[in-house]
Design a protein around this motif. Sequence first.
Motif, short mmCIF file in Angstrom:
data_model
loop_
_atom_site.label_atom_id
_atom_site.label_comp_id
_atom_site.label_asym_id
_atom_site.label_seq_id
_atom_site.Cartn_x
_atom_site.Cartn_y
_atom_site.Cartn_z
N UNK A 265 8.88 3.53 1.78
CA UNK A 265 9.09 4.82 2.44
C UNK A 265 8.66 5.98 1.54
N UNK A 266 9.00 5.87 0.25
CA UNK A 266 8.62 6.92 -0.70
C UNK A 266 7.11 7.06 -0.79
N UNK A 267 6.40 5.93 -0.90
CA UNK A 267 4.94 5.96 -0.99
C UNK A 267 4.33 6.52 0.30
N UNK A 268 4.87 6.11 1.45
CA UNK A 268 4.35 6.60 2.73
C UNK A 268 4.56 8.11 2.87
N UNK A 269 5.71 8.60 2.39
CA UNK A 269 5.96 10.04 2.44
C UNK A 269 4.96 10.78 1.56
N UNK A 270 4.71 10.25 0.36
CA UNK A 270 3.73 10.88 -0.53
C UNK A 270 2.34 10.89 0.09
N UNK A 271 1.94 9.75 0.65
CA UNK A 271 0.61 9.67 1.27
C UNK A 271 0.52 10.59 2.48
N UNK A 272 1.59 10.61 3.29
CA UNK A 272 1.59 11.50 4.45
C UNK A 272 1.50 12.96 4.06
N UNK A 273 2.17 13.33 2.96
CA UNK A 273 2.08 14.71 2.47
C UNK A 273 0.67 15.03 2.01
N UNK A 274 0.04 14.09 1.31
CA UNK A 274 -1.33 14.31 0.83
C UNK A 274 -2.31 14.46 1.99
#
Length: 284
Positions: A265-274
């Motif tokens: 979830x953390x990685x997906x949030x970071x990627x989604x923000x980028x």
Amino acid sequence: MTISRHITGWLMAAPLALVLALFLVLPIVMVVVVSFWGATEWSIYPAFQFDNYAFLLGSEVTYRVFFNTLKYAAITWAFTLIIGFTVAYFLAFHVRSLTWQIALFLLCTIPFWTSNIIRMISWIPFLGRNGLANSALISWGVIDEPLEWLLFSDFSVILAFVHLYTLFMVVPIFNTMMRIDKSLIEAAADAGASGWQTLWHVIVPLTKPGIMIGTIFVVALVMGDFITVRFMSGSQSANVGRMIQNDIGLLQYPSASATAVILLITVLILIGTLLRFVDIRKEL
């Protein structure tokens, strides 16, 4: 005719969709399901409870480990971006011959023909107390005694990360730079822009999709890596990957699954923000 083409398209996509469903979606679903199970010292039992998540989110250790993981990812990203952008810029704009561009690019990939573990472990005899780096510094009179922080420290972990993952930043940036119309560079020069102005106002904005793709690669790889942290820190540092590894070693699969879900979830949030800053679809 249109219906036939539609059915043909679905049939052509079906094998790949089946492979993704079996080897990507299904394992993720299984990890999510197991993350809600319960565990004792001697058994694991199916259940639907939030004990694993409550324990993880209520532990100060979890936040420290996640912070350490994000720290590794951020510092590694900064160094790989600087090195990757510099290398890609040199290959794209200073090497005129296509043959030399290909040759130098292949030269950059030579270290990646070997295993990641071999390339990582090769730093140990170089950075060790009696390694080449300390021996050279002592012989040159720079230091009087070996530097202890060169190995089994955050420095060695980040150095190994940068070595392992810089190419993942070079490739997408180089690919993007090669698509830049050279007439734009000439137009900027004709308009009186200096080299730095051309770089900042022309090249960097047009290279943002490549930078973003490289960022996604590097951040995702660093946050999921555990073997590098284990070997290069001498088991003195931890990241989320090591937490999962330790839980698996103790057969605490529900706890490991819950940690993996939070990491995902953390990685997906970071990627989604980028992805909100740059549209990378035109690069794919």
